[in-house]
Design an enzyme around this catalytic site. Structure first.
Site, PDB file in Angstrom:
ATOM      1  N   VAL A 268       0.834  -1.208   0.000  1.00 40.19           N
ATOM      2  CA  VAL A 268       0.000   0.000   0.000  1.00 40.19           C
ATOM      3  C   VAL A 268       0.863   1.250   0.000  1.00 40.19           C
ATOM      4  O   VAL A 268       2.031   1.221   0.396  1.00 40.19           O
ATOM      5  CB  VAL A 268      -0.956   0.020   1.214  1.00 40.19           C
ATOM      6  CG1 VAL A 268      -1.943  -1.138   1.150  1.00 40.19           C
ATOM      7  CG2 VAL A 268      -0.181  -0.009   2.539  1.00 40.19           C
ATOM      8  N   HIS A 440     -10.128 -29.540  26.385  1.00 39.45           N
ATOM      9  CA  HIS A 440     -10.023 -30.623  25.413  1.00 39.45           C
ATOM     10  C   HIS A 440     -11.418 -31.068  24.992  1.00 39.45           C
ATOM     11  O   HIS A 440     -12.302 -31.200  25.838  1.00 39.45           O
ATOM     12  CB  HIS A 440      -9.271 -31.808  26.030  1.00 39.45           C
ATOM     13  CG  HIS A 440      -9.214 -33.021  25.142  1.00 39.45           C
ATOM     14  ND1 HIS A 440      -8.345 -33.116  24.083  1.00 39.45           N
ATOM     15  CD2 HIS A 440      -9.951 -34.167  25.147  1.00 39.45           C
ATOM     16  CE1 HIS A 440      -8.516 -34.277  23.483  1.00 39.45           C
ATOM     17  NE2 HIS A 440      -9.488 -34.938  24.118  1.00 39.45           N
TER      18      HIS A 440
END
Length: 461
Positions: A268, A440
């Site tokens: 940019v 988990h």
């Protein structure tokens, strides 16, 4: 019109600064030449993610058999995919308009230019206004960078704006540059069925990422059918015929390639033109405004934030800078931004996320390091979800346990990186993170597991 704060530019730096200023009791106005929300909401962060989501849904459908589901004759409508993206962007822009009204911020549409005496000239099609403020914040952002050999015409050689709003899907596209913008569009167009070629001047795609991540993404992209030409320089694009003829050179010599569209994704350029900086003595170096840690420029009462100052050109950086800038104006004592703890995210599939030093940077800085790498192929959640590509890589200082960097590639890693940013902010050590119980089954377990690898305590490898 007298204000405490005038902000020029309404992107994620400008509108956030304006809202925080209003919260702190400062009479605030914001000047915008195009659409509230700036590039991020209208032509960058948000609409590209909408495009990518459509591509991911299409990919899921194509692999539905892997999940025991049969889908026949799945097709996509390119124009509807584009329309959904534009609708999402427009909805977000309307949300910013609501926030401006809620926070009693005056919105002045037009092109803003700073004048001496803490004034702002705002020109629109039918009028010119002069506004005054005790403090003026420049947040004018950036635009697609043009190379001399790659002049954009908006039709055959395009930037990111045109890439997300094409009237029809190209059969083939060459993407020059493989930073976040380049690889995100490469993923999207490949998933939609276009022939995609990436040309990168440096030796690896995503050249700012850890080398292991770059190589892993390159491998995945090649499996998807994306052609990748690294260490390659594009020297010319001939658009005189029906197709684009891309001339490039690499270790194999001078070559040519035909395609429908060339996307320039080589970075940019900052929007500093015609802002009146020179007349006020506001110093700029290498296209960036020079500021201090509270974003004061070299002219009293004038500030600058976002892409036009030093640091990574990222939306979340601009927002953080805007808040710090305004809190400083309001007389608070904000903590300066730590540019060494800024997360970077790339939203192709698989996603990429990182923060801190790469392994090479850590070694080059003289650190003795512990490195742990945990593949998602060993993750129960990743296996259940069918997203086993990628890994988490953690880098620690061997002597003190400092978390120097983290690098991830895989499903949803852009959501996982915030944990690393937070623990680095809190100066958490490797052993403390290792002993932090992770739920988990989750993808985020891989952070704990990679740390366990680094400390020789891994269970699941």
């Amino acid at each position: 019109m007298e204000y405490d704060v005038i902000v020029i530019g309404s992107g994620p730096g400008g509108y956030v600064a304006a809202i925080r200023a209003s919260q702190l009791g400062l009479k605030t106005a914001i000047v915008e030449k195009e659409s509230l929300g700036g590039v991020c909401l209208n032509w960058g962060c948000i609409p590209t993610k909408a495009l990518i989501k459509s591509a991911q849904v299409f990919e899921y459908i194509q692999h539905a058999e892997d999940y025991g589901i049969t889908v026949n004759d799945a097709k996509h409508d390119f124009n509807k995919v584009i329309k959904r993206s534009r609708d999402v962007a427009q909805g977000m822009s309307k949300g910013i308009d609501f926030l401006m009204k809620k926070n009693k911020i005056d919105v002045i549409m037009g092109y803003g230019k700073v004048l001496s005496g803490k004034k702002v000239e705002v020109k629109s099609d039918d009028s010119t206004k002069i506004l005054s403020a005790k403090n003026i914040i420049l947040a004018t952002g950036s635009r697609s960078r043009e190379l001399p050999s790659l002049k954009q015409d908006g039709k055959k050689i395009i930037g990111y704006r045109e890439a997300m709003n094409l009237p029809k899907q190209p059969k083939s596209i060459v993407i020059v540059g493989s930073g976040a913008i380049g690889v995100e569009f490469a993923y999207f167009y490949n998933a939609m069925g276009s022939k995609v070629t990436i040309m990168e001047y440096l030796p690896n795609i995503l050249p700012n990422e850890d080398i292991d991540v770059s190589k892993a993404l390159e491998s995945t992209f090649k499996k998807k059918g994306i052609e990748i030409q690294t260490s390659t320089e594009v020297t010319n694009v001939d658009t005189s015929g029906k197709a684009c003829v891309v001339s490039y050179k690499n270790s194999k010599g001078d070559q040519n390639m035909d395609c429908d569209i060339v996307l320039s994704a080589v970075g940019v350029s900052t929007n500093l033109d015609n802002l009146g900086l020179e007349a006020l003595g506001i110093k700029a170096e290498n296209g960036r405004v020079v500021v201090d840690s509270l974003y004061k420029t070299t002219a009293s009462g004038y500030f600058a934030i976002g892409d036009i100052v030093h640091g990574p050109a990222l939306a979340h950086v601009a927002s953080a800078e805007g808040i710090i800038c305004v809190e400083g104006i309001a007389g608070h004592n904000p903590e300066p931004l730590d540019y060494n703890n800024i997360p970077g995210c790339t939203y192709c599939s698989p996603e990429v996320a990182s923060v801190g030093m790469s392994e090479k940077q850590a070694r080059d800085a003289g650190h003795e390091i512990k490195v742990g790498k945990f593949p998602f192929s060993a993750s129960g959640k990743a296996s259940a979800a069918g997203t086993k590509e990628g890994f988490v890589k953690m880098i620690y200082d061997a002597k003190y346990g400092e978390l120097l960097g983290a690098h991830m590639i895989g499903s949803n890693v852009t959501e996982m990186i915030a944990e690393i940013v937070a623990v680095r902010k809190l100066e958490t050590t490797g052993m403390e993170l290792l002993k932090t119980v992770h739920p988990h089954p989750t993808m985020s377990e891989a952070v704990m597991e990679a740390t366990a690898v680094a400390y020789g305590e891994v269970i699941h490898l």
